[in-house]
Enzyme design. Structure first.
Site, PDB file in Angstrom:
ATOM      1  N   ASP A 159     -44.862 -13.406-156.597  1.00 50.96           N
ATOM      2  CA  ASP A 159     -44.119 -12.208-156.210  1.00 50.96           C
ATOM      3  C   ASP A 159     -44.860 -11.504-155.059  1.00 50.96           C
ATOM      4  O   ASP A 159     -45.266 -12.156-154.100  1.00 50.96           O
ATOM      5  CB  ASP A 159     -43.920 -11.293-157.427  1.00 50.96           C
ATOM      6  CG  ASP A 159     -42.846 -10.235-157.218  1.00 50.96           C
ATOM      7  OD1 ASP A 159     -41.667 -10.559-157.369  1.00 50.96           O
ATOM      8  OD2 ASP A 159     -43.202  -9.092-156.879  1.00 50.96           O
ATOM      9  N   TYR A 174     -41.303  -1.959-151.424  1.00 46.61           N
ATOM     10  CA  TYR A 174     -40.210  -2.706-150.796  1.00 46.61           C
ATOM     11  C   TYR A 174     -39.801  -2.044-149.483  1.00 46.61           C
ATOM     12  O   TYR A 174     -39.597  -2.717-148.472  1.00 46.61           O
ATOM     13  CB  TYR A 174     -39.012  -2.795-151.748  1.00 46.61           C
ATOM     14  CG  TYR A 174     -39.224  -3.722-152.912  1.00 46.61           C
ATOM     15  CD1 TYR A 174     -38.648  -4.987-152.921  1.00 46.61           C
ATOM     16  CD2 TYR A 174     -39.992  -3.348-154.005  1.00 46.61           C
ATOM     17  CE1 TYR A 174     -38.835  -5.856-153.985  1.00 46.61           C
ATOM     18  CE2 TYR A 174     -40.199  -4.201-155.078  1.00 46.61           C
ATOM     19  CZ  TYR A 174     -39.618  -5.462-155.059  1.00 46.61           C
ATOM     20  OH  TYR A 174     -39.828  -6.313-156.118  1.00 46.61           O
ATOM     21  N   HIS A 184     -40.346 -16.883-163.029  1.00 48.12           N
ATOM     22  CA  HIS A 184     -40.967 -16.025-162.025  1.00 48.12           C
ATOM     23  C   HIS A 184     -42.295 -15.429-162.479  1.00 48.12           C
ATOM     24  O   HIS A 184     -43.235 -15.321-161.697  1.00 48.12           O
ATOM     25  CB  HIS A 184     -39.990 -14.897-161.668  1.00 48.12           C
ATOM     26  CG  HIS A 184     -40.459 -14.006-160.578  1.00 48.12           C
ATOM     27  ND1 HIS A 184     -40.550 -14.416-159.263  1.00 48.12           N
ATOM     28  CD2 HIS A 184     -40.886 -12.717-160.594  1.00 48.12           C
ATOM     29  CE1 HIS A 184     -40.995 -13.418-158.513  1.00 48.12           C
ATOM     30  NE2 HIS A 184     -41.218 -12.380-159.300  1.00 48.12           N
TER      31      HIS A 184
END
Length: 468
Positions: free
Chosen positions: A238, A387, A444
């Site tokens: 990630d 982000y 993930h």
């Protein structure tokens, strides 16, 4: 042969000036070609840069000492949580919607009931404190990390390894893999440093705009230097994948090896060609049968699924504080927002289950401990801002996108990862792949879900690099 003779006769039929021009042009052309080949092989790097993310003006000096830290709680903190859980207001789910619309509120009520009446936060705080925690000030921020040393044994080789989490995870994701990494395998063992990204958990949140993966990478490089490590290994998934990749691009001489469980390629002609013919003539683009199975049909797996699963990404990359304010005020909203990612991030088929498949791979204690790290620190909004900071401009124009990674690299391709990247495409960006493994299961959150598989792959990669 006749053509060569003809060229020779033509060349010697020219006057001296023309001959010198041709010779000069040929030398220049070969020189340019040699330079391009040489330059392509050079270990280029991205600028280290500098930053200050603390509140107010930057002081003339900064405390660079390292201080022990312990996770703490209080009866007041737990009482406030319980009162908020008791006042929760739910929305009834649509009939037979399962997890297709997000976190199913019928199951959410069960999770909250467990959280309110059975989950023991004080006990989990003791679990968190079983490893040594520390904080140190870097670029104006208190950076939190855990530092786990292996048991001393004669004759074993101890290598420093930094592991970096992503969103919506935390350092706690690595608690099941830490005992495996710090247990000797054939005389090889790791000393593990596991930091919290600034703005996540117990690391202080940036007070200024612009804190992106480059800033996090630089801070973690400073941390390793402060701990006395001049060379070390890195592992990430990630955001941890991007941060550790940037670390390898900034200081390749310090990174002995880079291991990733999430990775992507660049855009380009080779990628386009692979998309066009890879399904039908995979051997022409270096695809294996497993690559074809995971990668195609392309639009279904790499476009439509991305659109279905990344609504949160667009929100957080544009207006993170809007959603952040809401989930920071409601523990139930926070749990739904975070835990839904652990459902689909593990297996997309979990959308068809009433409970999202969460307890198939995780315990509620572990899942809620991760949620509590965000809740008690009030860090969900600052974590979401990461982000925004990384997608303020065109990501294709970022300097790290135009710079190769030349350190020894190990890639673990888990089948449940949202995007699959075949080795033949990964090596466009990662130029020195020593190990590429098709993992048999897992998604993930690899360290959290399949710690043994991930640990074994890290060990086999490092053994190759070390020629151990």
């Amino acid at each position: 042969m006749q053509r060569l003779l003809h060229l020779k006769e033509t060349f010697f039929g020219l006057d001296a000036v023309q001959q010198r021009l041709i010779i000069g042009s040929a030398v220049a052309a070969w020189g340019t070609l040699a330079y391009l080949v040489y330059n392509r092989r050079q270990v280029r790097r991205i600028p280290l840069g500098e930053g200050w993310w603390g509140a107010g003006e930057k002081p003339l000096s900064e405390d660079d000492q390292i201080y022990p830290f312990k996770v703490q709680t209080s009866d007041e903190e737990i009482k406030d949580l319980h009162e908020r859980l008791d006042r929760a207001r739910y929305t009834d789910p649509l009939e037979d919607s399962r997890f297709q619309y997000g976190f199913n509120s019928t199951y959410l009520k069960q999770v909250v009931s467990y959280w309110r009446h059975e989950f023991d936060w004080k006990k989990q705080v003791e679990v968190l404190n079983k490893y040594p925690h520390f904080k140190t000030k870097i670029e104006g921020l208190d950076v939190h990390y855990i530092h786990v040393r292996p048991p001393h044994r004669e004759g074993q080789k101890v290598l420093p390894l930094m592991v970096v989490h992503g969103w919506p995870g935390s350092f706690f994701e690595f608690y099941k893999i830490l005992p495996l990494l710090t247990e000797s395998q054939d005389g090889l063992v790791f000393e593990v440093i596991c930091p919290s990204i600034p703005g996540y958990g117990f690391s202080e949140a940036p007070h200024k705009q612009g804190f992106d993966s480059f800033a996090a990478a630089r801070i973690f490089l400073t941390l390793m230097e402060r701990l006395g490590f001049s060379q070390f290994y890195l592992q990430g998934g990630d955001w941890g994948s991007l941060i550790t990749t940037n670390m390898a691009q900034m200081k390749p001489e310090c990174v002995k090896g880079l291991h990733l469980n999430m990775f992507m390629s660049r855009k380009g002609l080779k990628v386009l060609l692979a998309l066009m013919i890879g399904r039908y003539l995979p051997f022409l683009v270096g695809f294996t049968r497993e690559d074809v199975r995971r990668f195609f049909p392309y639009f279904e797996k790499n476009v439509w699924e991305i659109l279905r699963e990344t609504g949160y990404f667009h929100i957080q990359a544009t207006k993170p504080d809007t959603a952040g304010c809401g989930v920071n005020d409601s523990p139930v909203g926070l749990a739904a927002y975070i835990l839904e990612k652990f459902s689909t991030g593990t297996d997309l088929k979990n959308r068809d289950l009433m409970d999202g498949g969460l307890e198939r791979k995780f315990s509620l204690d572990d899942l809620l401990t991760n949620v509590m790290i965000y809740w008690t620190t009030g860090s969900i909004a600052s974590s979401m801002r990461f982000y925004k900071e990384n997608f303020k401009g065109n990501p294709d124009k970022r300097v790290d996108e135009r710079t190769g990674i030349f350190v020894p690299t190990g890639l673990a391709a888990f089948p449940g990862e949202l995007l699959h990247c075949p080795q033949s495409l990964a090596k466009i960006r990662y130029r020195n792949i020593c190990s590429y493994t098709f993992m048999p299961r897992g998604g993930h959150f690899a360290a959290f879900e399949e710690p043994k598989l991930l640990a074994d792959d890290v060990f086999q990669f490092v053994k190759k690099v070390e020629r151990f």
